[in-house]
Write a protein that holds these residues in place. Structure first.
Motif, PDB file in Angstrom:
ATOM      1  N   UNK A  44       0.862  -1.180   0.000  1.00 41.63           N
ATOM      2  CA  UNK A  44       0.000   0.000   0.000  1.00 41.63           C
ATOM      3  C   UNK A  44       0.901   1.233   0.000  1.00 41.63           C
ATOM      4  N   UNK A  45       1.140   1.788  -1.170  1.00 41.84           N
ATOM      5  CA  UNK A  45       2.047   2.928  -1.289  1.00 41.84           C
ATOM      6  C   UNK A  45       1.390   4.237  -0.855  1.00 41.84           C
ATOM      7  N   UNK A  46       0.082   4.256  -0.772  1.00 43.70           N
ATOM      8  CA  UNK A  46      -0.635   5.428  -0.292  1.00 43.70           C
ATOM      9  C   UNK A  46      -1.875   4.958   0.460  1.00 43.70           C
ATOM     10  N   UNK A  47      -2.292   5.737   1.407  1.00 45.25           N
ATOM     11  CA  UNK A  47      -3.459   5.367   2.216  1.00 45.25           C
ATOM     12  C   UNK A  47      -4.658   6.257   1.928  1.00 45.25           C
ATOM     13  N   UNK A  48      -4.636   6.976   0.805  1.00 48.51           N
ATOM     14  CA  UNK A  48      -5.711   7.922   0.530  1.00 48.51           C
ATOM     15  C   UNK A  48      -6.999   7.241   0.096  1.00 48.51           C
ATOM     16  N   UNK A  49      -6.876   6.103  -0.605  1.00 52.21           N
ATOM     17  CA  UNK A  49      -8.065   5.501  -1.212  1.00 52.21           C
ATOM     18  C   UNK A  49      -8.338   4.100  -0.687  1.00 52.21           C
TER      19      UNK A  49
END
Length: 488
Positions: free
Chosen positions: A287-292
């Motif tokens: 999970x390279x980003x937790x925005x979505x």
């Protein structure tokens, strides 16, 4: 909101950087000089060299080729990496050097700026003659010149009138629905806070003006500005600030912090999910980003415009059928994967078979291992991208010994002639590489080259093919193949 503002700022700085690029334009009396993109005007004649982007929408006048063609890559416009062929009008072909523009004059009448990338209507008046224009003479901004040394063009549309800018839209927000919902809640609570504070401050101002002298235990004439009946507006304003500070706890600022902590924990669970681990490559989910994170569970359909979007989009020449005879012994990756799966299924079914069958299986495994090793050796000897063909009947000129040699020769010539690819000579190896509109054409040309029919040059009316094998056994070069609609 801060992320979107930062993205807008980055886009603005990128636009400034792009528009500050230099382009070679006709200054006067056949002399060319450099000028930034943002200073170009309609009617300027510019010279664009190989691998440069077009600074504006241009009308192609001439190119480094005698027939006035050039090759354009429109990846920034439509996402396609294949090359598009553009052709100049025959009347402007002599304008192929800087000095030829000394007395150049002309008039262009065309349509108004519009977002249509594939249509163009206009006329070009030159030497008291009027010539019709079409999209094949238009070079659009943000496309790149490829496989052509240089081109000359006249500016038609610049800036926001260019077609790429007409198609430009504001980038959509990538914030999740939970974040947008939280923003809405904060806006509602902040509006409620303002209403409560305003009502409270207005009531305090009214109370100070009319009721303060009757009940205030201090003397009104000696009080400060916060409780002065003679200045009720000032008292109300100061009370508004106090009310905003006192009622500020109505807005849950910690809600954003809590949501971000939940997203970080979700990302941790995703990284540790054993069901999302790929055993073949040994790669876990990342999970390279937790925005979505909260949007992932709502994805039910993935749409793709074509197979090349989800694959490497590479074509290999494996087999062919000529006059009803199949040639080619290689297997595709799909066939190999299917055979491997079938072997795995059979192995699971035959676990409890007799020792004799097991010994036969071992002998088959030994034979398979021998075949694999020999294939690996062959691959290491001559790896050719796009060509995995193996058949001694047609390789190394052996097709001349076949009973239908004339038909096979015609088949190879068709592979080398009927296409829209562009050859590029590799000076190190002495062979040609090909830029084509699709990987299929490139694979056909590589196959024709390996069979002894090497495509090496193209003009508007003919193509040149160097044939390695002939009836006399000598290498010959043929030309004059006219590629018309009836042939190709």
């Amino acid at each position: 909101m801060a992320k979107e503002a930062l993205e807008d700022w980055r886009r603005f700085m990128q636009d400034i950087k792009v528009n500050s690029r230099k382009v070679n334009f006709h200054k006067e009396e056949g002399v060319f000089d450099y000028k930034s993109w943002k200073k170009l005007q309609v009617g300027d004649v510019v010279k664009v060299e190989k691998d440069q982007f077009f600074p504006a929408d241009l009308l192609l006048l001439s190119s480094s080729y005698e027939d006035g063609i050039c090759y354009v890559e429109t990846m920034n416009l439509d996402g396609e990496t294949n090359l598009k062929v553009k052709r100049a009008l025959e009347v402007t072909l002599p304008l192929d050097e800087d000095a030829s523009f000394k007395n150049f004059t002309g008039k262009i009448k065309c349509e108004d700026p519009n977002p249509s990338l594939y249509t163009f209507i206009g006329n070009f008046e030159y030497d008291h003659e009027i010539y019709a224009l079409d999209p094949s003479q238009i070079l659009l901004r943000d496309s790149k010149l490829r496989n052509t040394a240089f081109v000359y063009g006249v500016v038609i549309f610049t800036g926001h009138d260019s077609k790429v800018m007409q198609n430009a839209t504001k980038s959509p927000s990538k914030r999740s629905r939970i974040e947008r919902k939280m923003d809405y809640i904060i806006y509602v609570l902040f509006s409620l806070l303002l209403v409560i504070s305003l009502v409270s401050s207005i009531g305090f101002a009214v109370k100070t003006k009319f009721d303060m002298p009757d009940w205030w235990y201090l003397q009104p004439q000696n009080t400060d500005d916060y409780y002065d009946p003679r200045k009720p507006v000032l008292s109300g304003v100061t009370h508004l600030i106090t009310a905003l500070m006192l009622y500020g706890y109505l807005i849950p600022i910690s809600l954003y912090v809590s949501i971000e902590m939940v997203k970080v924990l979700q990302a941790t669970f995703i990284n540790q999910d054993i069901q999302m681990y790929d055993e073949e490559t040994g790669n876990p989910a990342q999970a390279r980003t937790s925005n979505l994170n909260e949007e992932l569970g709502q994805v039910d359909t993935i749409l793709s415009d074509k197979t090349g979007t989800l694959t490497c989009n590479q074509m290999d020449f494996l087999k062919c059928s000529i006059a009803g005879t199949a040639y080619g012994m290689s297997s595709s990756e799909v066939e190999l994967a299917a055979a491997q799966q079938m072997a795995s299924d059979l192995e699971d079914q035959d676990v409890e078979r007799s020792t004799d069958f097991r010994q036969k299986g071992k002998q088959q495994e030994i034979e398979l291992e021998t075949v694999v090793i020999s294939e690996d050796e062959m691959v290491h000897k001559s790896p050719i991208k796009g060509f995995s063909f193996e058949d001694s009947r047609v390789m190394e000129g052996n097709w001349l010994n076949e009973p239908n040699a004339n038909v096979i020769m015609l088949f190879f010539r068709i592979l080398a002639i009927c296409h829209t690819a562009v050859p590029e000579l590799n000076e190190e190896t002495g062979s040609y590489t090909y830029e084509s509109e699709s990987p299929d054409e490139a694979a056909f040309l590589v196959a024709a080259r390996e069979f002894g029919f090497e495509f090496c040059k193209r003009t508007q009316s003919s193509v040149f093919v160097r044939e390695r094998y002939s009836a006399s056994g000598q290498t010959i070069e043929r030309w004059g193949y006219q590629c018309t609609m009836s042939v190709c």
